[in-house]
Design a protein around this motif. Structure first.
Motif, PDB file in Angstrom:
ATOM      1  N   MET A 105       0.899  -1.155   0.140  1.00  0.00           N
ATOM      2  CA  MET A 105       0.230  -0.089   0.088  1.00  0.00           C
ATOM      3  C   MET A 105       0.919   1.168   0.212  1.00  0.00           C
ATOM      4  O   MET A 105       1.920   1.433   0.774  1.00  0.00           O
ATOM      5  CB  MET A 105      -1.074   0.098   1.127  1.00  0.00           C
ATOM      6  CG  MET A 105      -0.446   0.091   2.537  1.00  0.00           C
ATOM      7  SD  MET A 105      -1.641   0.308   3.735  1.00  0.00           S
ATOM      8  CE  MET A 105      -1.880  -1.151   4.533  1.00  0.00           C
ATOM      9  N   SER A 106       0.347   2.172  -0.753  1.00  0.00           N
ATOM     10  CA  SER A 106       1.308   3.327  -0.866  1.00  0.00           C
ATOM     11  C   SER A 106       0.287   4.589  -0.676  1.00  0.00           C
ATOM     12  O   SER A 106      -0.106   5.063  -1.592  1.00  0.00           O
ATOM     13  CB  SER A 106       1.786   3.473  -2.500  1.00  0.00           C
ATOM     14  OG  SER A 106       2.714   4.116  -2.626  1.00  0.00           O
ATOM     15  N   THR A 111       1.295   6.919   2.385  1.00  0.00           N
ATOM     16  CA  THR A 111       2.029   7.983   3.012  1.00  0.00           C
ATOM     17  C   THR A 111       2.797   9.170   2.025  1.00  0.00           C
ATOM     18  O   THR A 111       3.637   8.541   1.359  1.00  0.00           O
ATOM     19  CB  THR A 111       2.871   7.466   4.061  1.00  0.00           C
ATOM     20  OG1 THR A 111       2.257   6.590   4.890  1.00  0.00           O
ATOM     21  CG2 THR A 111       3.418   8.542   5.107  1.00  0.00           C
ATOM     22  N   GLY A 141       0.738  11.899   6.404  1.00  0.00           N
ATOM     23  CA  GLY A 141       1.135  10.564   6.862  1.00  0.00           C
ATOM     24  C   GLY A 141      -0.202  10.036   7.440  1.00  0.00           C
ATOM     25  O   GLY A 141      -1.200   9.441   6.990  1.00  0.00           O
ATOM     26  N   THR A 181       6.673   3.621   1.312  1.00  0.00           N
ATOM     27  CA  THR A 181       5.886   2.503   0.677  1.00  0.00           C
ATOM     28  C   THR A 181       6.763   1.178   0.946  1.00  0.00           C
ATOM     29  O   THR A 181       7.809   1.022   0.406  1.00  0.00           O
ATOM     30  CB  THR A 181       5.897   2.545  -0.804  1.00  0.00           C
ATOM     31  OG1 THR A 181       4.996   3.734  -1.083  1.00  0.00           O
ATOM     32  CG2 THR A 181       5.160   1.427  -1.405  1.00  0.00           C
ATOM     33  N   SER A 182       6.267   0.301   1.770  1.00  0.00           N
ATOM     34  CA  SER A 182       7.195  -0.788   2.061  1.00  0.00           C
ATOM     35  C   SER A 182       6.893  -1.890   1.042  1.00  0.00           C
ATOM     36  O   SER A 182       5.897  -1.850   0.369  1.00  0.00           O
ATOM     37  CB  SER A 182       6.484  -1.437   3.591  1.00  0.00           C
ATOM     38  OG  SER A 182       7.019  -0.415   4.694  1.00  0.00           O
ATOM     39  N   LEU A 202       7.399   0.039  16.291  1.00  0.00           N
ATOM     40  CA  LEU A 202       6.907   0.085  14.983  1.00  0.00           C
ATOM     41  C   LEU A 202       5.444  -0.249  14.834  1.00  0.00           C
ATOM     42  O   LEU A 202       4.572   0.283  14.172  1.00  0.00           O
ATOM     43  CB  LEU A 202       7.478  -0.902  13.769  1.00  0.00           C
ATOM     44  CG  LEU A 202       7.150  -0.667  12.226  1.00  0.00           C
ATOM     45  CD1 LEU A 202       7.186   0.409  11.942  1.00  0.00           C
ATOM     46  CD2 LEU A 202       8.072  -1.799  11.418  1.00  0.00           C
ATOM     47  N   TRP A 226       3.054   2.245  12.659  1.00  0.00           N
ATOM     48  CA  TRP A 226       2.408   2.247  11.336  1.00  0.00           C
ATOM     49  C   TRP A 226       0.874   1.806  11.399  1.00  0.00           C
ATOM     50  O   TRP A 226       0.239   1.311  12.480  1.00  0.00           O
ATOM     51  CB  TRP A 226       3.115   1.508  10.279  1.00  0.00           C
ATOM     52  CG  TRP A 226       3.373   0.095  10.507  1.00  0.00           C
ATOM     53  CD1 TRP A 226       2.686  -0.590  11.665  1.00  0.00           C
ATOM     54  CD2 TRP A 226       4.255  -0.750  10.024  1.00  0.00           C
ATOM     55  NE1 TRP A 226       3.168  -1.979  11.589  1.00  0.00           N
ATOM     56  CE2 TRP A 226       4.310  -2.131  10.542  1.00  0.00           C
ATOM     57  CE3 TRP A 226       4.952  -0.758   8.989  1.00  0.00           C
ATOM     58  CZ2 TRP A 226       4.910  -3.183  10.068  1.00  0.00           C
ATOM     59  CZ3 TRP A 226       5.832  -1.771   8.435  1.00  0.00           C
ATOM     60  CH2 TRP A 226       5.842  -3.073   9.011  1.00  0.00           C
TER      61      TRP A 226
HETATM   62  C1  LIG Z   1       8.881   1.210   8.644  1.00  0.00           C
HETATM   63  C2  LIG Z   1       7.560   1.911   8.320  1.00  0.00           C
HETATM   64  C3  LIG Z   1       7.103   1.414   7.322  1.00  0.00           C
HETATM   65  C4  LIG Z   1       5.953   2.173   6.496  1.00  0.00           C
HETATM   66  N1  LIG Z   1       5.333   1.519   5.410  1.00  0.00           N
HETATM   67  C5  LIG Z   1       4.197   2.246   4.888  1.00  0.00           C
HETATM   68  C6  LIG Z   1       3.611   1.487   3.803  1.00  0.00           C
HETATM   69  O1  LIG Z   1       4.051   0.769   3.271  1.00  0.00           O
HETATM   70  N2  LIG Z   1       2.853   2.513   3.063  1.00  0.00           N
HETATM   71  C7  LIG Z   1       2.268   3.619   3.600  1.00  0.00           C
HETATM   72  O2  LIG Z   1       1.455   4.331   3.215  1.00  0.00           O
HETATM   73  N3  LIG Z   1       3.159   4.110   4.652  1.00  0.00           N
HETATM   74  C8  LIG Z   1       3.866   3.270   5.499  1.00  0.00           C
HETATM   75  N4  LIG Z   1       4.557   4.085   6.354  1.00  0.00           N
HETATM   76  C9  LIG Z   1       4.110   5.323   7.047  1.00  0.00           C
HETATM   77  C10 LIG Z   1       3.364   5.285   8.087  1.00  0.00           C
HETATM   78  O3  LIG Z   1       1.961   4.827   8.125  1.00  0.00           O
HETATM   79  C11 LIG Z   1       3.279   6.794   8.706  1.00  0.00           C
HETATM   80  O4  LIG Z   1       4.522   6.897   9.067  1.00  0.00           O
HETATM   81  C12 LIG Z   1       2.426   6.840   9.910  1.00  0.00           C
HETATM   82  O5  LIG Z   1       0.882   6.569   9.463  1.00  0.00           O
HETATM   83  C13 LIG Z   1       2.513   8.313  10.506  1.00  0.00           C
HETATM   84  O6  LIG Z   1       2.385   9.175   9.716  1.00  0.00           O
HETATM   85  P1  LIG Z   1       3.525  10.233   9.597  1.00  0.00           P
HETATM   86  O7  LIG Z   1       4.689   9.698   9.576  1.00  0.00           O
HETATM   87  O8  LIG Z   1       3.476  11.281   8.637  1.00  0.00           O
HETATM   88  O9  LIG Z   1       3.499  11.122  10.936  1.00  0.00           O
HETATM   89  P2  LIG Z   1       2.530  12.312  11.280  1.00  0.00           P
HETATM   90  O10 LIG Z   1       1.187  12.191  10.646  1.00  0.00           O
HETATM   91  O11 LIG Z   1       3.312  13.471  11.111  1.00  0.00           O
HETATM   92  O12 LIG Z   1       2.282  12.302  13.116  1.00  0.00           O
HETATM   93  C14 LIG Z   1       3.499  12.493  13.951  1.00  0.00           C
HETATM   94  C15 LIG Z   1       2.983  12.316  15.363  1.00  0.00           C
HETATM   95  O13 LIG Z   1       1.606  13.031  15.573  1.00  0.00           O
HETATM   96  C16 LIG Z   1       0.722  12.321  15.912  1.00  0.00           C
HETATM   97  N5  LIG Z   1      -0.586  12.925  15.337  1.00  0.00           N
HETATM   98  C17 LIG Z   1      -0.903  13.251  14.085  1.00  0.00           C
HETATM   99  N6  LIG Z   1      -2.203  13.651  14.053  1.00  0.00           N
HETATM  100  C18 LIG Z   1      -2.523  14.158  15.407  1.00  0.00           C
HETATM  101  C19 LIG Z   1      -3.670  14.560  15.940  1.00  0.00           C
HETATM  102  N7  LIG Z   1      -4.710  15.224  15.234  1.00  0.00           N
HETATM  103  N8  LIG Z   1      -3.555  15.009  17.280  1.00  0.00           N
HETATM  104  C20 LIG Z   1      -2.744  14.315  17.908  1.00  0.00           C
HETATM  105  N9  LIG Z   1      -1.612  13.742  17.401  1.00  0.00           N
HETATM  106  C21 LIG Z   1      -1.720  13.542  16.153  1.00  0.00           C
HETATM  107  C22 LIG Z   1       0.918  11.046  15.448  1.00  0.00           C
HETATM  108  O14 LIG Z   1       0.221   9.967  16.306  1.00  0.00           O
HETATM  109  C23 LIG Z   1       2.356  10.870  15.533  1.00  0.00           C
HETATM  110  O15 LIG Z   1       2.731  10.268  16.749  1.00  0.00           O
HETATM  111  C24 LIG Z   1       5.543   3.203   7.331  1.00  0.00           C
HETATM  112  C25 LIG Z   1       6.203   3.893   8.224  1.00  0.00           C
HETATM  113  C26 LIG Z   1       7.132   3.208   8.875  1.00  0.00           C
HETATM  114  C27 LIG Z   1       7.948   3.741   9.986  1.00  0.00           C
END
Ligand SMILES: Cc1cc2nc3c(=O)[nH]c(=O)nc-3n(C[C@H](O)[C@H](O)[C@H](O)COP(=O)(O)OP(=O)(O)OC[C@H]3O[C@@H](n4cnc5c(N)ncnc54)[C@H](O)[C@@H]3O)c2cc1C
Length: 430
Positions: free
Chosen positions: A59-60, A62, A67, A94-95, A299, A303
């Motif tokens: 899935m793609s 972020t 995110g 994108t994992s 992790l 995610w």
């Molecule tokens: C190893 C790894 C693999 C991944 N693989 C995939 C993948 O295959 N496909 C994909 O699409 N994504 C993938 N991701 C992305 C992952 O889903 C996102 O990193 C995650 O959803 C958080 O988004 P972000 O990093 O933009 O953090 P942000 O959205 O910037 O959030 C930062 C922090 O703020 C908090 N936060 C956000 N909104 C609020 C709010 N309204 N109120 C309070 N707190 C809030 C969050 O809980 C978090 O702690 C992967 C991430 C990792 C680490």
């Protein structure tokens, strides 16, 4: 059991089966690809998907600026005369990029839409899918994660334009379940390693597991692991029931999944740290495999919706579908009359909901972690009292429900059947 061997490849396997309900929003694509996604054959290599013996999916979603908030995505999809779309933009995470196909979110004029994007097009030519970099991750090294540039990439809509979040949530709900199972597995692995070590390591004249303080630590870790496993497997069963059309199960799962994803995944890292310490200095050494467990643990909570996002999702479920709360309370009361500490915790929880000002959004968010942590413990307590080992249920009720617990693992009160709890957690090695 599977994840205890290696957690990393759980990601592509989870995404592959989880893609199915989302893909069904496009019946034509589902009919063609579902049999290959559900087969257990692994057929590596980049070839036209329908010529392969088995497929895996990713899935793609972020992007750098989007995110948790995928509606902020800027990747665009432009409709083509042949019914496909040309997708252009950058994906920050994108994992499993070796997957055969991806469910990708992109903006159309109607809003965020879900797309089916194969790495190789049906005619055998490579789709545009430029891997710019592999992520240098803290852990999860056996699973590659990448940054991808889409440049006129060919995709087909899955579900209606503008309904992308609704469509992909069908996938995310299943991968969230696997995050819970993954955390439970990590805990089980940690406590099994710790209990095994303590059963054979001698210090100060006796094996570690015979020493009362270590017994407390091991039992406390075991109680947490059993509670997590119980909640995870119960959720998996609920998922099956909901999928089979059971409406009560669907409502119960809606709320319980968010609650459990928040709580169980949050408990993983502290559990891993304590389990590692049970092995002393050896636990800090890579050969013990405890560092790998420790790096993997955060992790699950990040995610598929990080801690706060899962907590906010719980509030959203209660706000939009208040009946989910009724079903949840009804479920935890199924054990009423069995354990006074559980009954009291349920009554307290009901009181909290009764006093809740649903119009105070900021206040609800501020207190969300506290409330949802309590919901999770009440749910786990109710499940353990009904289905768990009596010694484990007793230790859980006194420590996690009645609050007789310190601020770290190993602070269970006196009077529990510690030996029985540790015995259950200790692997029987022939
Ligand atoms: C190893 C790894 C693999 C991944 N693989 C995939 C993948 O295959 N496909 C994909 O699409 N994504 C993938 N991701 C992305 C992952 O889903 C996102 O990193 C995650 O959803 C958080 O988004 P972000 O990093 O933009 O953090 P942000 O959205 O910037 O959030 C930062 C922090 O703020 C908090 N936060 C956000 N909104 C609020 C709010 N309204 N109120 C309070 N707190 C809030 C969050 O809980 C978090 O702690 C992967 C991430 C990792 C680490």
């Amino acid at each position: 059991m599977w994840s205890q061997v290696d957690a990393g490849h759980g990601c592509p396997i989870s995404m592959t089966y989880a893609a199915i309900p989302a893909l069904r929003a496009n019946p034509e694509l589902a009919a063609a690809y579902e049999p290959l996604l559900t087969t257990s054959a692994y057929d590596p290599g980049l070839r036209a998907p329908l010529t392969k013996r088995g497929l895996i999916a990713g899935m793609s979603m972020t992007e750098k600026q989007g995110g948790s908030d995928v509606r902020a995505n800027t990747t665009t999809a432009v409709a083509q005369p042949d019914g496909s779309y040309a997708i252009t933009g950058h994906k920050w995470f994108t994992s499993a990029p070796m997957s055969d196909l991806f469910l990708t979110l992109a903006q159309t004029p109607a809003g965020v839409t879900c797309f089916f994007v194969p790495r190789v097009l049906p005619d055998g030519t490579r789709n545009s899918f430029a891997l710019q970099r592999l992520k240098n991750k803290l852990g999860n090294h056996s699973n590659a994660s990448s940054e991808v540039e889409y440049d006129g990439t060919v995709g087909w809509a899955v579900g209606e334009e503008g309904q992308g979040v609704k469509t992909i949530v069908e996938m995310v709900n299943l991968t969230r379940l696997d995050c819970v199972l993954g955390s439970a597995t990590g805990m089980r692995t940690g406590v099994a390693q710790a209990a095994h070590h303590a059963a054979h390591r001698r210090a100060f004249g006796a094996t570690l597991n015979e020493q009362p303080l270590m017994g407390n630590v091991l039992a406390d870790l075991a109680v947490e692991a059993e509670a997590a496993t119980m909640a995870g497997l119960w959720l998996a069963d609920l998922t099956d029931a909901a999928t089979a059309g059971d409406e009560r199960a669907a409502l119960l799962r809606r709320l319980s999944l968010a609650v459990t994803k928040y709580h169980v995944c949050k408990r993983g890292p502290v559990h891993a740290a304590e389990a590692l310490e049970c092995l002393g200095g050896n636990g800090y050494i890579e050969d013990s495999r405890m560092p790998r467990l420790y790096r993997e643990a955060p992790l699950m909570s990040i995610w598929e919706g990080s801690g706060n996002v899962a907590a906010l999702d719980t509030l959203r479920a209660i706000g939009r579908q208040p009946e989910t709360l009724g079903v949840f309370l009804d479920e935890v009361k199924q054990a009423a009359g069995t354990d006074a500490r559980l009954d009291e915790a349920v009554a307290d929880l009901e009181k909290q909901f009764g006093a809740m000002d649903l119009s105070d959004g900021a206040g609800l968010q501020y207190g969300a972690r506290r409330l949802i942590g309590t919901m999770a413990r009440v749910l786990q307590g109710s499940l353990l009292v009904r289905y768990g080992h009596p010694a484990v249920a007793d230790a859980f009720a006194v420590s996690r429900l009645a609050g007789d617990h310190g601020d770290v693992f190993g602070t269970l009160p006196a009077g529990l059947d510690i030996r029985a709890i540790v015995e259950r957690a200790t692997p029987k090695v022939g």
